[in-house]
Design an enzyme around this catalytic site. Structure first.
Site, PDB file in Angstrom:
ATOM      1  N   VAL A  58       1.071  -3.663   4.057  1.00 10.22           N
ATOM      2  CA  VAL A  58       1.035  -4.964   4.731  1.00 10.22           C
ATOM      3  C   VAL A  58       2.314  -5.759   4.473  1.00 10.22           C
ATOM      4  O   VAL A  58       2.546  -6.795   5.104  1.00 10.22           O
ATOM      5  CB  VAL A  58      -0.200  -5.799   4.296  1.00 10.22           C
ATOM      6  CG1 VAL A  58      -1.473  -5.156   4.797  1.00 10.22           C
ATOM      7  CG2 VAL A  58      -0.221  -5.984   2.785  1.00 10.22           C
TER       8      VAL A  58
ATOM      9  N   TYR B 209      -2.752  -2.620 -10.672  1.00 10.43           N
ATOM     10  CA  TYR B 209      -2.809  -2.348  -9.229  1.00 10.43           C
ATOM     11  C   TYR B 209      -2.023  -3.424  -8.476  1.00 10.43           C
ATOM     12  O   TYR B 209      -1.170  -3.116  -7.631  1.00 10.43           O
ATOM     13  CB  TYR B 209      -4.259  -2.319  -8.747  1.00 10.43           C
ATOM     14  CG  TYR B 209      -4.386  -2.249  -7.240  1.00 10.43           C
ATOM     15  CD1 TYR B 209      -4.092  -1.074  -6.553  1.00 10.43           C
ATOM     16  CD2 TYR B 209      -4.769  -3.368  -6.502  1.00 10.43           C
ATOM     17  CE1 TYR B 209      -4.183  -1.009  -5.158  1.00 10.43           C
ATOM     18  CE2 TYR B 209      -4.868  -3.309  -5.114  1.00 10.43           C
ATOM     19  CZ  TYR B 209      -4.570  -2.137  -4.449  1.00 10.43           C
ATOM     20  OH  TYR B 209      -4.656  -2.079  -3.085  1.00 10.43           O
TER      21      TYR B 209
ATOM     22  N   SER C 249       0.800  -1.234   0.000  1.00 12.93           N
ATOM     23  CA  SER C 249       0.000   0.000   0.000  1.00 12.93           C
ATOM     24  C   SER C 249       0.831   1.283   0.000  1.00 12.93           C
ATOM     25  O   SER C 249       0.298   2.362  -0.221  1.00 12.93           O
ATOM     26  CB  SER C 249      -0.929   0.015   1.216  1.00 12.93           C
ATOM     27  OG  SER C 249      -1.909  -1.009   1.074  1.00 12.93           O
TER      28      SER C 249
ATOM     29  N   TYR D 288      -5.191   4.493   7.687  1.00 13.43           N
ATOM     30  CA  TYR D 288      -6.507   3.845   7.746  1.00 13.43           C
ATOM     31  C   TYR D 288      -7.273   4.288   8.992  1.00 13.43           C
ATOM     32  O   TYR D 288      -7.286   5.453   9.343  1.00 13.43           O
ATOM     33  CB  TYR D 288      -6.347   2.318   7.727  1.00 13.43           C
ATOM     34  CG  TYR D 288      -5.522   1.818   6.591  1.00 13.43           C
ATOM     35  CD1 TYR D 288      -5.858   2.117   5.271  1.00 13.43           C
ATOM     36  CD2 TYR D 288      -4.381   1.070   6.824  1.00 13.43           C
ATOM     37  CE1 TYR D 288      -5.084   1.653   4.216  1.00 13.43           C
ATOM     38  CE2 TYR D 288      -3.605   0.610   5.768  1.00 13.43           C
ATOM     39  CZ  TYR D 288      -3.965   0.906   4.476  1.00 13.43           C
ATOM     40  OH  TYR D 288      -3.195   0.456   3.444  1.00 13.43           O
TER      41      TYR D 288
ATOM     42  N   LYS E 128       0.463   3.430  -2.899  1.00 16.95           N
ATOM     43  CA  LYS E 128      -0.724   4.254  -3.141  1.00 16.95           C
ATOM     44  C   LYS E 128      -0.430   5.749  -3.250  1.00 16.95           C
ATOM     45  O   LYS E 128      -0.834   6.402  -4.218  1.00 16.95           O
ATOM     46  CB  LYS E 128      -1.782   3.971  -2.065  1.00 16.95           C
ATOM     47  CG  LYS E 128      -2.380   2.559  -2.169  1.00 16.95           C
ATOM     48  CD  LYS E 128      -3.237   2.223  -0.953  1.00 16.95           C
ATOM     49  CE  LYS E 128      -3.880   0.848  -1.076  1.00 16.95           C
ATOM     50  NZ  LYS E 128      -4.619   0.473   0.162  1.00 16.95           N
TER      51      LYS E 128
END
Lengths: 595, 595
Positions: free
Chosen positions: A258, A188, A64, A240, A67
């Site tokens: 992660v 992705y 992530s 998050y 991102k």
């Protein structure tokens, strides 16, 4: 010697390596069995220096943390507004894999949750170059080295990413994704499967801290606007459903993955990266969060603490009567400058002219007595001039001009945005300008002598007319063109040079670069400094415009000493007195307050 | 003259006063008919200066802007952990009046939504003083004036606040509120009904910007920790479901109230407040949001842009051979210092030593060649020394000491945390220390003369033995105790004073405060500067320890001139040469690079 920062990181590593809490990401077999003993911390400064400890070269998948970088790429590709149409910038308060789509529109809450990140990929241009190639180039440019895709990891991500596949089709159904979702989803998964090490992530974070320019390579990887937006979203959505606690405890825009990686950014200063595969319930590295909290509090990086203090940028505010003048004026002129000197103020600024510094500066100027005619801002110690400062200075210029007052600057390395204003490269020159301006406005023509007679030279003041006449009879008169070198560094004492009219400046070479000393004009002398310890001319003397001199040569002085020791004695005594007048002002310049 | 900032605000006001969108808060009749033509902007700096435009003195109810200040009060009352047990710090992404309680625990998402704010009130101590009294005192201290409760507004709030009543009982049912909810709710309504004007709110915001100290009164209203936490929560939750867009567009911790008020905080620099009663769909002032966005972008206040640049704090790094020594040494000593001088480095620092500045400083020191024995950090231009900087400097000290090297500081206003380190109040003194240390370590005893004979004085170097003998025969010998004033400012030329042993320092009074100039020691002369233009002693000369002098008095010199003009001539020539040696180094000190 060891850097205290390396020592600090080593201690921190020892303190935290024992943390055994958390479990590796179980979603993909390849990642489930990551070695939880691995731990690395890296800090990259905005000038590209990287401090690191532990397994900082060990590679893992970016996950992530891809991102924010994909988001910045999309922002630069199609612009903020176009991206905003598809992806909101609001914290969802949900876990990373929550659906979090707006009820009616299907618009993802932000680009840091999967739904938003998948949408981001669909917004990245792929006309000329395949999309993933551009993404990998982008990540690599931020890392400063060629990064690679982990094909087998990508394969298993693609194999097991059912939830994300569902998300992609859901987004397609809302026309948030406007093309076939499958290739979008594949890119992705690829973006998440790019391999990085902790050193890379620190530099990628530092690229964000540095306004989009990679600190080590100097390549502009992202625009400032894309960086500002990306850091803003990382601030509210980067961690998050842990975002609030993170901002409270760490206070830095951040992103975790992660894969066990975590980055945090102190805008303008630092990129921080940590790797440790065991994750907490939010999906963030346990050691990563712990290390971030420690570093933030130990090093004062929380955005509230790291905030620039609104200290005044003003070092000094004084009128020109406080400045030892390097020009000799007639007594009448000196008296007038004593009286009118307080109409010319010098305000010395230091540090950065962002909001706080600029505000204190304009306030100081605004509050000057209205009879102050000339305002000189000394910017030589100013490091940074923000847009607001430029506008405020130009505004000051307009206001002062409207009131018939004048603004001038002293700057060494010129700030282009201020080119339009009257600038001087030294305080001396600015003071000379202020003095002659005041003399023109308030004085009589005689006060600004084009020409100074030998008998009026301050240096000879102690001597009687007979002595002066005698000395003048021994002088040779000479006229010199503009830009000629009158005395060269290293020449031995050649006599005392009396400037009848015109100007010269003295300079020398220090550490390879030419350095300018002072400007001398009518009524001043030069050449006698060659009498100093090393007995030779220590500076170069260059004419500025037409120069008219009378020179009392070394030979003439020697002759005088032989023929008329009394007169020679009085001459040397006068020269000594003149020298000490200068030593006096020099010493006062170099003084410092007592404790 | 008008301040450019006032001009800016006036222009901004004119641009935005036309905005007619939005509607006043309809929840309470008293507020529904607020005059939407009213508009005010105020900016308060962290030194308490307030810029304002429009109806800045018009009072309105503080409403939800009370929440961050009540929260800070609770944090200081019972501590962060105790408050966290009851109220989370996560953005809810919900509207201000949403329930937003954690499913099982009933814990409110944050203190900026009503549920959290009501809970906050229940946590404020009310043992000795009634709770609302403490709340009103707290708000008033932050505003810097006595604020009042609007009783009638409170009455109608209490009358119509059914939803909040429900919330309070819900919170009670979860034991989040542990007492009778009714008085808690009443104090909540009272807190919302406190009347403020835009000027007040700007100063309340500036109190947060200033680390909890009210800028105008200097009163510490909140602890730094409470402020850091409060600003963190305002960042993620201050603008309700608009938080993300707000951070993206404005980038400042903020809070709005349905009363029409809005505050934003630039930590360390600025408190911003706007009033305009028409609200957008999020319950925030329409003109307030528009003005905030304009001011943030025009003045570069977004936390990413306003970020302190990670500029190096290092101005210069040079060894002591680069510094004109104010002490005369024997030729042997001078040669040794030429050779070994590069073992003593001076690093000039400037600006703030927070992370970035500290990092660049410790890196510079760490990278010095290992044969550098003495490291002098010149802190005279350092404005701020953060905890991290103190720790790193102490760490440097330990590391260097462990390697048999020495760290010393030059500081004018002493930083207490660094008291334990060797410090000098001027660079001259530090250089003297470095020179004598190097001479002791690497030189011979003769190189550090306790006593200098008249014939060895540099000032007399050009003279032959006969001349020197003659001059010495005319001198008076004298010994002076420690701390005696040898020459007073204003005395006329009394002769030339030769320091045979001991030291003196020169000082004068500038703008009321004593200013120290230089330290003179064995082999140096003083008193001759009184030969300068004004013909009188311009500095006070004070002995440091036992002082042994020989004085060539003004009378003796006059006599010499009469009896032996030749010798007097050579004497004056030598004095002039000596003076110019000093002028030379002084001019070099004051020089600046050419463009």
């Amino acid at each position: 010697m060891r850097s205290p920062i390396d020592i600090y990181l080593a201690d921190l590593y020892d303190d935290l390596v024992g943390l055994s809490a958390g479990t590796t990401y179980q979603g993909i077999p390849a990642m489930a069995d990551a070695d939880n003993s691995k731990f690395a911390i890296a800090m990259a400064t905005v000038d590209g220096h990287v401090y690191q400890i532990g397994d900082a070269e060990l590679e893992f998948s970016i996950q992530s943390i891809s991102k924010p970088f994909s988001y910045a790429l999309a922002l630069d590709d199609i612009g903020l507004d176009a991206v905003d149409e598809k992806i909101d910038v609001e914290p969802s308060g949900d876990a990373f894999n929550e659906i979090s789509l707006a009820r009616n529109t299907g618009r993802p809450a932000n680009a840091m949750i999967n739904a938003g990140a998948i949408t981001t990929i669909s917004l990245i241009r792929d006309r000329d170059t395949p999309r993933f190639e551009r993404i990998l180039d982008h990540f690599s440019a931020a890392a400063g080295r060629r990064l690679k895709l982990n094909e087998s990891l990508y394969a298993s991500e693609a194999l097991t990413g059912h939830r994300n596949r569902a998300l992609a089709y859901l987004l397609r159904s809302f026309d948030i994704i406007e093309t076939d979702p499958t290739p979008v989803l594949e890119d992705y998964f690829r973006a998440c499967s790019v391999m990085v090490n902790t050193h890379d992530l620190a530099l990628m974070a530092a690229t964000l801290a540095n306004g989009g320019t990679q600190p080590a390579t100097g390549v502009q990887v992202m625009s400032k606007d894309a960086v500002q937006r990306t850091l803003s979203v990382m601030t509210t959505c980067g961690m998050y459903d842990d975002a609030g606690a993170w901002i409270a405890a760490v206070g830095l825009p951040a992103k975790s993955g992660v894969g066990g990686g975590l980055i945090a950014v102190l805008p303008g200063q630092l990129g921080l990266a940590i790797y440790s595969p065991a994750l907490d319930e939010h999906g963030s590295s346990v050691r990563g969060v712990a290390a971030s909290e420690r570093i933030s509090s130990d090093m004062g990086l929380h955005f509230v603490r790291a905030a620039r203090l609104g200290r005044s940028a003003i070092r000094e505010n004084y009128d020109i009567t406080q400045v030892p003048s390097h020009i000799r004026h007639t007594e009448a002129a000196e008296n007038l400058l004593e009286e009118f000197g307080e109409r010319a103020h010098i305000i010395e600024l230091a540090g950065d002219l962002l909001f706080a510094g600029t505000e204190s500066m304009v306030r100081e100027v605004s509050e000057l007595d209205e009879w102050v005619e000339l305002v000189i801002l000394d910017l030589r110690r100013v490091d940074e001039v923000d847009t607001i400062a430029v506008e405020m200075i130009l505004q000051l210029h307009r206001e002062l001009t409207a009131e018939g007052r004048t603004l001038a600057l002293v700057q060494e390395r010129h700030f282009e945005a201020l080119e339009s204003l009257r600038s001087f490269s030294s305080r001396n020159n600015a003071v000379e300008w202020a003095q002659s301006t005041l003399l023109q406005r308030h004085g009589t023509p005689e006060m600004m002598p084009e020409k100074v007679a030998v008998r009026d030279f301050a240096a000879l003041a102690p001597l009687d007319e007979a002595d002066i006449a005698l000395l003048e009879s021994l002088m040779e008169e000479t006229r010199i063109e503009d830009g000629r070198i009158v005395r060269r560094t290293g020449q031995e004492f050649g006599g005392v040079y009396f400037i009848l009219s015109g100007k010269v400046f003295t300079s020398s070479v220090q550490e390879g670069k030419p350095v300018r000393h002072s400007t001398l004009s009518a009524g001043m002398t030069f050449g006698e400094i060659a009498l100093g310890s090393d007995g030779e001319q220590s500076t170069r003397v260059t004419s500025m415009g037409q120069l008219h001199l009378k020179v009392l040569s070394a030979e003439a002085i020697t002759a005088l000493e032989a023929e008329n020791p009394g007169a020679a004695l009085r001459f040397w005594k006068a020269i000594a007195r003149d020298a000490y007048t200068r030593v006096e002002s020099a010493i006062k310049d170099a003084s410092y307050p007592l404790q």
